[in-house]
Design an enzyme around this catalytic site. Structure first.
Site, PDB file in Angstrom:
ATOM      1  N   LYS A  56     -21.832 -33.671  94.537  1.00  0.00           N
ATOM      2  CA  LYS A  56     -20.627 -33.492  93.702  1.00  0.00           C
ATOM      3  C   LYS A  56     -20.816 -34.104  92.319  1.00  0.00           C
ATOM      4  O   LYS A  56     -20.432 -33.528  91.310  1.00  0.00           O
ATOM      5  CB  LYS A  56     -19.398 -34.143  94.386  1.00  0.00           C
ATOM      6  CG  LYS A  56     -19.055 -33.529  95.729  1.00  0.00           C
ATOM      7  CD  LYS A  56     -17.894 -34.255  96.388  1.00  0.00           C
ATOM      8  CE  LYS A  56     -18.217 -35.669  96.818  1.00  0.00           C
ATOM      9  NZ  LYS A  56     -19.214 -35.793  97.901  1.00  0.00           N
ATOM     10  N   GLY A 107     -20.441 -42.526  96.408  1.00  0.00           N
ATOM     11  CA  GLY A 107     -21.639 -42.849  95.622  1.00  0.00           C
ATOM     12  C   GLY A 107     -22.138 -41.565  95.021  1.00  0.00           C
ATOM     13  O   GLY A 107     -22.521 -40.642  95.741  1.00  0.00           O
ATOM     14  N   HIS A 108     -22.075 -41.449  93.710  1.00  0.00           N
ATOM     15  CA  HIS A 108     -22.425 -40.200  93.038  1.00  0.00           C
ATOM     16  C   HIS A 108     -23.600 -40.446  92.093  1.00  0.00           C
ATOM     17  O   HIS A 108     -23.519 -41.303  91.218  1.00  0.00           O
ATOM     18  CB  HIS A 108     -21.212 -39.664  92.274  1.00  0.00           C
ATOM     19  CG  HIS A 108     -20.007 -39.448  93.161  1.00  0.00           C
ATOM     20  ND1 HIS A 108     -18.716 -39.444  92.712  1.00  0.00           N
ATOM     21  CD2 HIS A 108     -19.926 -39.239  94.503  1.00  0.00           C
ATOM     22  CE1 HIS A 108     -17.889 -39.241  93.722  1.00  0.00           C
ATOM     23  NE2 HIS A 108     -18.597 -39.126  94.827  1.00  0.00           N
ATOM     24  N   ASP A 166     -21.680 -36.406 100.043  1.00  0.00           N
ATOM     25  CA  ASP A 166     -23.052 -36.419  99.516  1.00  0.00           C
ATOM     26  C   ASP A 166     -23.629 -35.023  99.305  1.00  0.00           C
ATOM     27  O   ASP A 166     -24.836 -34.810  99.447  1.00  0.00           O
ATOM     28  CB  ASP A 166     -23.989 -37.249 100.428  1.00  0.00           C
ATOM     29  CG  ASP A 166     -23.504 -38.672 100.574  1.00  0.00           C
ATOM     30  OD1 ASP A 166     -22.962 -39.215  99.600  1.00  0.00           O
ATOM     31  OD2 ASP A 166     -23.654 -39.243 101.675  1.00  0.00           O
ATOM     32  N   GLN A 225     -16.034 -37.931  98.816  1.00  0.00           N
ATOM     33  CA  GLN A 225     -16.249 -37.621 100.240  1.00  0.00           C
ATOM     34  C   GLN A 225     -16.316 -36.094 100.446  1.00  0.00           C
ATOM     35  O   GLN A 225     -16.761 -35.396  99.562  1.00  0.00           O
ATOM     36  CB  GLN A 225     -15.159 -38.249 101.129  1.00  0.00           C
ATOM     37  CG  GLN A 225     -15.267 -39.760 101.257  1.00  0.00           C
ATOM     38  CD  GLN A 225     -14.693 -40.531 100.080  1.00  0.00           C
ATOM     39  OE1 GLN A 225     -13.558 -40.296  99.692  1.00  0.00           O
ATOM     40  NE2 GLN A 225     -15.444 -41.447  99.525  1.00  0.00           N
TER      41      GLN A 225
END
Ligand code: GDP
Ligand code: IMO
Ligand code: MG
Length: 428
Positions: free
Chosen positions: A16, A40-41, A13, A223
Site C-alpha cells: 500500500k 509498516g509501509h 503488507d 492493514q
C-alpha cells in the site's frame, strides 16, 4: 474532483505504501483514517528507503498529510518517526502535517497490556504487533480514552487519567503488573505536549473544505480487509475497521461524495500473526515466496507466512469494500516459479464455499481447490511497460481480471516508486 480510497485487500503488507506514494503525485492531500503504528509501509524512491508507520505515505512527496480521528496515536512513536524522516530530508511542519484533535492516544499502559495478554498461556494468542492498538481502541469505545485535545486541557486531564487508571489498575494487578500512578502518565504527557501541539487541529473542517473545493483526496488504508474487526478472520484481526467505509468515519470527513476504491493486492499472499490461512504453503513453495519477496514484517521483523493468491478472499474483499480497481503488486516475486497456483474455492464438510465462513478459526482441515498456471521463467523485475511482460505473466494478469471481474488499474514490478505500470488512472 476525484477521491481515491486505498485499501489492502488481503492481510496487510500488500504494498500500500508504495502505491500511495506513487498515486500521491496527483493528490492534493493524503489522509490516514484507522490503525496506528502497527502499520509498516516501505517506500523506495531512487534507491532511498523510507519506512513509515503513522505518517501518511504522501508526505515523502511533500503532500498535505492528515492523521484522522480513526487512528490511535502513540505520540512517542510519531515523534521518533518524524525525527527519522526529517533526517532523510523531509521537512515536517504544521503546514504539512495536521492531526485530528479527537484522535485517541496509545499510552504506556496500552502497550504493556497488549504484550501481557499475548503472553497469557491460557488466552487466545492473536500474534499482535504489541503496539497497544487493541487496548487503545477498547478504551475509545469504553469512553475512557485520553484524546489529543485532552492533553492541553490541564483542568480536566488529571481526572480523565485517573478515570482510565481506575479501569486499568485492577487489570494490571490481575496480570501481575505493577499498578501505575496518574502522576507518571501526566508527566509523560506533559513532556510531549509542546512537541505535538503545532500539528493538532480540527481536521474535519479542512477536509470538508478540500472536498468542497473539489480537490483530490487520497485516503490511505492500513492493514487489510481480512484484518477488519467486523469482516476479517475474527478474532485474528486488528481492532479497527480496515474496509473502505471506514475512510469517511475515520478521516473525519463524515461523508465522501465520490471515490474510487483501489484494492492493493499482492500477486501471492502473506499473513503475519495467528489465524486461518487456507492457501498457506507451509513447505518449500512458501519458503521460496518468503525469500524472494523478502517477507519479513516492517514493524516487528517477524517472518510472514506465505501462500498462493486466494481468489475466494479477494472476491470477498472486492464485494465488501466495493473495490473498483486492483493494484497488483510483487508480480516479479513469481518470476522463477515453474507453476503458479490460485485458490478458487473451499470444500468444508462436503460443502463448497465461495467465501470463508466466519466460524472458521483454522484452515488446516478443509480442502482447497486450486487452478494451476504455467510460470514465465523470465524476469519481470522493474518492468515499466506492459508489452514487455512475458506472455504467461500477461496471462496471469488477465486471468485475475477475468476471475474477479475487476479492472487491474496498476501493476507493480519492484519496490521502486517508478517501477509501476498504469492501466487505468484511479484519479480520473
Ligand atoms: P504495506 O504495509 O501494504 O505498505 O506493505 P509493506 O511496505 O509492509 O510491504 C511490502 C513490501 O514489498 C515492501 O518492502 C515494499 O518495498 C515491497 N514491494 C512493494 N511493491 C513491490 C513489488 O512490486 N515488487 C517487489 N519485489 N517488492 C515490492
Ligand atoms: P500494514 O499497514 C500486516 C496484524 C498483526 C496481528 C493482527 C493484530 O503494514 O499492512 P494488532 O497489533 O493490530 O492488534 O495485531 O494484525 N497486523 C498486520 N499485519 N500488516 C499490517 O499493517 C498489520 N497491522 C496489524 O500481525 O496478526
Ligand atoms: Mg506493512
Amino acid at each position: 474532483m476525484s477521491n481515491v480510497i486505498v485499501i489492502g485487500s488481503q492481510w496487510g503488507d500488500e504494498g500500500k505504501g508504495k502505491i500511495v506514494d506513487w498515486l500521491s503525485n496527483k493528490a492534493d492531500a493524503v489522509v490516514r483514517f484507522q490503525g496506528g503504528h502497527n502499520a509498516g509501509h516501505t517506500l523506495v524512491v531512487n534507491g532511498k528507503i523510507y519506512k513509515l508507520s503513522l505518517l501518511p505515505s504522501g508526505i515523502v512527496r511533500g503532500k498535505k498529510s492528515f492523521i484522522g480521528n480513526g487512528v490511535v496515536l502513540d505520540l512517542w512513536a510519531l515523534a521518533k518517526e518524524i525525527k527519522e524522516v526529517s533526517k532523510q530530508g523531509i521537512n515536517i511542519n504544521k503546514e504539512l502535517l495536521s492531526i485530528s484533535e479527537t484522535t485517541c492516544l496509545i499510552l504506556s499502559y496500552h502497550r504493556e497490556l497488549d504484550t501481557a495478554r499475548e503472553h497469557e498461556i491460557d488466552g487466545i494468542k492473536i500474534g499482535t504487533t504489541g503496539r497497544g492498538i487493541g487496548p487503545a481502541y477498547e478504551d475509545k469505545v469504553g469512553r475512557r480514552a485520553i484524546r489529543l485535545c485532552d492533553i492541553f486541557d490541564s483542568k480536566n486531564l488529571k481526572k480523565k487519567v485517573e478515570n482510565a487508571l481506575f479501569h486499568h489498575n485492577p487489570i494490571r494487578k490481575g496480570l501481575g503488573i505493577d499498578e501505575i500512578k496518574s502522576t507518571d502518565i501526566l508527566n509523560q504527557l506533559n513532556d510531549i505536549a509542546s512537541f505535538i501541539k503545532p500539528y493538532v487541529s480540527n481536521i474535519w473542517k479542512d477536509l470538508i473544505k478540500l472536498q468542497d473545493e473539489e480537490k483530490n483526496i487520497l485516503f490511505e488504508g492500513a492493514q487489510g480487509m481480512m484484518l477488519d474487526n467486523d469482516h476479517g478472520t475474527y478474532p485474528f484481526v486488528t481492532s479497527s475497521n480496515t474496509i473502505s467505509a471506514q475512510a469517511s468515519l475515520g478521516s473525519g470527513l463524515g461523508y465522501i461524495k465520490k471515490a474510487y476504491t483501489l484494492g492493493i493486492t499482492k500477486a501471492y499472499l502473506t499473513r503475519v500473526g495467528e489465524g486461518p490461512f487456507p492457501s498457506e504453503q507451509n513447505n518449500s513453495v512458501g519458503e521460496k515466496l518468503g525469500l524472494l519477496g523478502n517477507e519479513f514484517g516492517t514493524v516487528t521483523g517477524r517472518k510472514r507466512r506465505c501462500g498462493w493468491l486466494d481468489l475466494v478472499l479477494l472476491k470477498q474483499s472486492v464485494d465488501i469494500c466495493g473495490i473498483q480497481g486492483i493494484a497488483l503488486t510483487k508480480l516479479d516475486v513469481l518470476d522463477s516459479f515453474e507453476k503458479i497456483k490460485i485458490c478458487v474455492s473451499y470444500k468444508i464438510n462436503d460443502k463448497i464455499f465461495d467465501y470463508l465462513p466466519p466460524i472458521i478459526t483454522s484452515s488446516d482441515n478443509f480442502e482447497k481447490k486450486y487452478i494451476e498456471l504455467d510460470g514465465w521463467n523470465v524476469s519481470t523485475r522493474s518492468c515499466r511497460n506492459y508489452n514487455d511482460l512475458p506472455k504467461n505473466a500477461k496471462k496471469y494478469v488477465s486471468l485475475l481480471k477475468e476471475l474477479t471481474g475487476i479492472d487491474i488499474s496498476l501493476l507493480s514490478t519492484s519496490p521502486e516508486r517508478e517501477d509501476t505500470i498504469l492501466f487505468n488512472d484511479p484519479f480520473r
